[in-house]
Every structure is written in C-alpha cells, then in structure tokens.
Scaffold this active site. Sequence first.
Site, PDB file in Angstrom:
ATOM      1  N   GLU A 154       0.841  -1.239  -0.103  1.00 15.15           N
ATOM      2  CA  GLU A 154      -0.263   0.050  -0.109  1.00 15.15           C
ATOM      3  C   GLU A 154       0.924   1.379  -0.009  1.00 15.15           C
ATOM      4  O   GLU A 154       2.097   1.253   0.270  1.00 15.15           O
ATOM      5  CB  GLU A 154      -0.947   0.184   1.357  1.00 15.15           C
ATOM      6  N   LYS A 157      -3.403  -2.420  14.287  1.00 20.69           N
ATOM      7  CA  LYS A 157      -2.810  -1.454  15.148  1.00 20.69           C
ATOM      8  C   LYS A 157      -3.272  -1.416  16.285  1.00 20.69           C
ATOM      9  O   LYS A 157      -4.586  -1.172  16.667  1.00 20.69           O
ATOM     10  CB  LYS A 157      -2.803  -0.147  14.357  1.00 20.69           C
TER      11      LYS A 157
HETATM   12  N1  PSU Z   1       0.174   0.093   8.943  1.00 19.41           N
HETATM   13  C1  PSU Z   1       1.214   0.844   9.221  1.00 19.41           C
HETATM   14  N2  PSU Z   1       1.023   2.123   9.125  1.00 19.41           N
HETATM   15  C2  PSU Z   1      -0.218   2.568   8.572  1.00 19.41           C
HETATM   16  C3  PSU Z   1      -1.002   1.923   8.127  1.00 19.41           C
HETATM   17  C4  PSU Z   1      -0.742   0.337   8.427  1.00 19.41           C
HETATM   18  O1  PSU Z   1       2.021   0.338  10.005  1.00 19.41           O
HETATM   19  O2  PSU Z   1      -0.086   3.747   8.435  1.00 19.41           O
HETATM   20  C5  PSU Z   1      -2.482   2.519   7.271  1.00 19.41           C
HETATM   21  C6  PSU Z   1      -2.942   1.454   6.478  1.00 19.41           C
HETATM   22  O3  PSU Z   1      -3.257   1.814   4.916  1.00 19.41           O
HETATM   23  C7  PSU Z   1      -4.352   1.082   6.874  1.00 19.41           C
HETATM   24  C8  PSU Z   1      -4.694   2.265   7.522  1.00 19.41           C
HETATM   25  O4  PSU Z   1      -5.297   0.618   6.023  1.00 19.41           O
HETATM   26  O5  PSU Z   1      -3.546   2.353   8.298  1.00 19.41           O
HETATM   27  C9  PSU Z   1      -5.981   2.278   8.542  1.00 19.41           C
HETATM   28  O6  PSU Z   1      -6.515   3.582   8.438  1.00 19.41           O
HETATM   29  P1  PSU Z   1      -8.062   3.697   9.121  1.00 19.41           P
HETATM   30  O7  PSU Z   1      -7.764   3.173  10.743  1.00 19.41           O
HETATM   31  O8  PSU Z   1      -8.322   5.134   9.188  1.00 19.41           O
HETATM   32  O9  PSU Z   1      -8.873   2.795   8.372  1.00 19.41           O
END
Ligand code: PSU
Length: 289
Positions: free
Chosen positions: A22, A154
Amino acid sequence: MIVVSEEIQQAQRDRRGIVALETTLVAHGFPSGEGVAVGRASEQAVREGGAVPATVGVLDGEIRVGLTKEELGRFDATARKLGPRDLAVAVVQGALGATTVGGTLVVCAAVGIRFMATGGLGGVHRGWPTPPDVSADLQALAQTQVLVVSSGVKSLLDVAATSELLETLGVPVLGWRTDSLPLFYAALGGPPVSARVESAGEAAQIAHAHWELGRGGLLLGRPPDVSLDDIEPLIEQALVAAEAEGVHGQAVTPFVLTYLHRESGGRTLAANRDLIVGNARLAGEIAAG
Ligand code: PSU
Ligand code: MN
C-alpha cells in the site's frame, strides 16, 4: 483506468508470486521522506523473499500497480488517503491518492493479486465512539481473496473488538509461529488467533484451501522481531490528544502514529519500519511458494 507495470504483467505471465504493497503508510505513516524509504525497503524485502512487489497508488487519473522509484517518491503527505470508497473519486478527479489496506485490496481483486503486506490492519476504534469508527480494511479483507501479512491490528485500536469482528466476517486470523494476535508494536498480550501456522508453505496451503471454498481474505499476524512493551500509556495519551484536538475519521490513525513517533523519541518509528519490512519479506516468501 488500472495500469499494471510491465514487470508485474511479466510476473503474471510467468506465474510468479506477487505481493501488493500500500501507499498510505508511505504518505501518512511516517515523517516526510522517511515513508518513501520504508516503501522502497519493503519492495526490496519482497524481492528477497522471492516474489515481485506491486506497490499500488493513484497517479494522474490512473490506478497504478507497480511504481518506479520516482513515482513512489511522489507519495507525500499531500496525497489523499484512499479507502475502498475513495478510489473512483480520486481517478476521476485526477488526485494523487495513497491507498489504504482496504483500497489496495480492491485493486488486488481487480487484477488478481493474492498476497499483500502491511504494518498493521485497521479495525474497530477504541471506546465505540458515537459515531462508531470501524476501518473499511475489515470488510475489504472479508470480501477479497488475498492473504494479508501484518503485525496484527494497530494497537491504537480496540484489538479485541476487531478480532471478534474478524470472526463474525469469517476471516481466518492466523498466527505466524504464535498463538496470539500480535499487538503491532508488541509481540504478546493480544487475543488468541484462530489457528497457528509454522511455515510459509502451510500458510499458502491454508489460503488456497480457503479460496477453493469460495471465501475471501485471511490475515496472517507476524509478531515484531523486537517487542516494545511499554507503549500503551503513550497510546492512551495520543488518543486523548486526538480527541482534544478534534481529530476524527481518516485523520485519527496518522495523527496517533505521528504522536507516538514523536513522543517515544523515534522508538515506535523504528519499530514500525522494521515490522513493515519484515512482513513484506514473509509475504514474499509465502507468495513465492
Ligand atoms: N500500517 C502501518 N502504518 C499505517 C497503516 C498500516 O504500519 O499507516 C495504514 C494502512 O493504510 C491502513 C490504515 O489501511 O493505516 C488504516 O487507517 P484507518 O484506521 O483510518 O482505516
Ligand atoms: Mn476510520
């Protein structure tokens, strides 16, 4: 509308393993400039694993699969963050767009890529706020026949709730030589995985069996090699700061990651970079078969 690079087209003809990467973490997960280095290192790690990296993003009105060094360098903080709902808009409006896990999965489905790597999956945000905030990564994963390698979910999120929702959606949550879902920065303490796997071959076999049953995605949680076990108080502080500053929606994850990187003196940044690159290498090994 979707432009697949020559290298990826050749890899598809040769039936080589391909791993999608990504661009949201490149554009929004790291301080400016450093994200691009992480993206490049991830591509290199996929190659070391024996597969071909396919970094995904939206440039000049096209969804691009496979980026040159110069193209990857364009993904800075000015890029839009593109989840599944945002891809078509960005294409039509000619915007620079960095794809999230969910956005990247939509593109994987369109071009037939079966493996992907990231740092941590998005999920259910803590506290079930009103309105609730649940990452579109989850539904995209449930619907797409891709194995995603990540260091779990996360940990700024409600990991237990996310794990329950993945069960509801019928997504296998596999543990890479571990019995619990990694907590992103920390290796242990997460909810149980639905199954533990010991080898790349076993993970690939399970994925193919799952797809033969007509099902969608799988998550493979790989614990970080170095576990940071003292970050939870900082995460709580970061979430309080986000609330106080009125940060909502798509801005929450980048805000919290930036806060942690700053307040930990760069420790979470180094950990995040290392786990992303390690996940890319493992995904490369699994995709290479
Ligand atoms: N993993 C990481 N750093 C990031 C992300 C994933 O180590 O920044 C990103 C990915 O693109 C994931 C997004 O899809 O964070 C999730 O964001 P949200 O919680 O707003 O859906
Ligand atoms: Mn969200």
